[in-house]
Scaffold this motif. Structure first.
Motif, PDB file in Angstrom:
ATOM      1  N   TYR A 185       0.842  -1.198   0.000  1.00 15.80           N
ATOM      2  CA  TYR A 185       0.000   0.000   0.000  1.00 15.80           C
ATOM      3  C   TYR A 185       0.877   1.247   0.000  1.00 15.80           C
ATOM      4  N   SER A 200       0.884   3.934  -2.880  1.00 14.40           N
ATOM      5  CA  SER A 200       0.546   5.289  -2.443  1.00 14.40           C
ATOM      6  C   SER A 200       1.609   6.289  -2.889  1.00 14.40           C
ATOM      7  N   LYS A 214       1.157   9.453  -5.435  1.00 14.44           N
ATOM      8  CA  LYS A 214       1.541  10.810  -5.024  1.00 14.44           C
ATOM      9  C   LYS A 214       2.506  11.426  -6.041  1.00 14.44           C
TER      10      LYS A 214
END
Length: 116
Positions: free
Chosen positions: A56, A60, A64
């Protein structure tokens, strides 16, 4: 999230779920005491949870980074458009003022000729 990222996340979730199911089934059918089996299941569940948290975090960070790239590209493009519009406005404004001044001079000259 893009279709590719959705597919990757779906595949990752499927692999983790399959791995978890396989580990649990293997342990349940192994000839060990219930206490030992529960301990192994708990350990494996913790390992899988940590692995999922790590994945994750990786996904993530990628999202970003991509958001940052898209955001900066959008800002740069918006600034370029704004400058182009402003430059065009300034150029045509100056031309209109110049043409208007020429027309005013022509009208004044015409009126002066009529007065004579």
């Amino acid at each position: 999230m893009s279709r590719k990222e959705n597919n990757t996340a779906g595949i990752l979730a499927g692999l983790l779920a399959g791995a978890a199911a396989g580990v649990i089934l293997g342990m349940l059918y192994a000839p060990e005491e219930g206490k030992e089996t529960r301990k192994k299941i708990k350990t494996k569940a913790n390992d899988l949870r940590e692995e999922a948290k790590n994945k994750y975090g990786e996904v993530s960070e990628k999202v970003k980074d991509q958001y940052g790239n898209i955001s900066s590209t959008f800002k740069e493009t918006a600034n370029n458009v704004a400058h182009t519009v402003k430059d065009g406005y300034d150029k045509y404004k100056d031309q209109i003022v110049s043409k208007t001044s020429d027309i005013v001079k022509d009208v004044e000259t015409g009126l002066n000729d009529l007065k004579r």
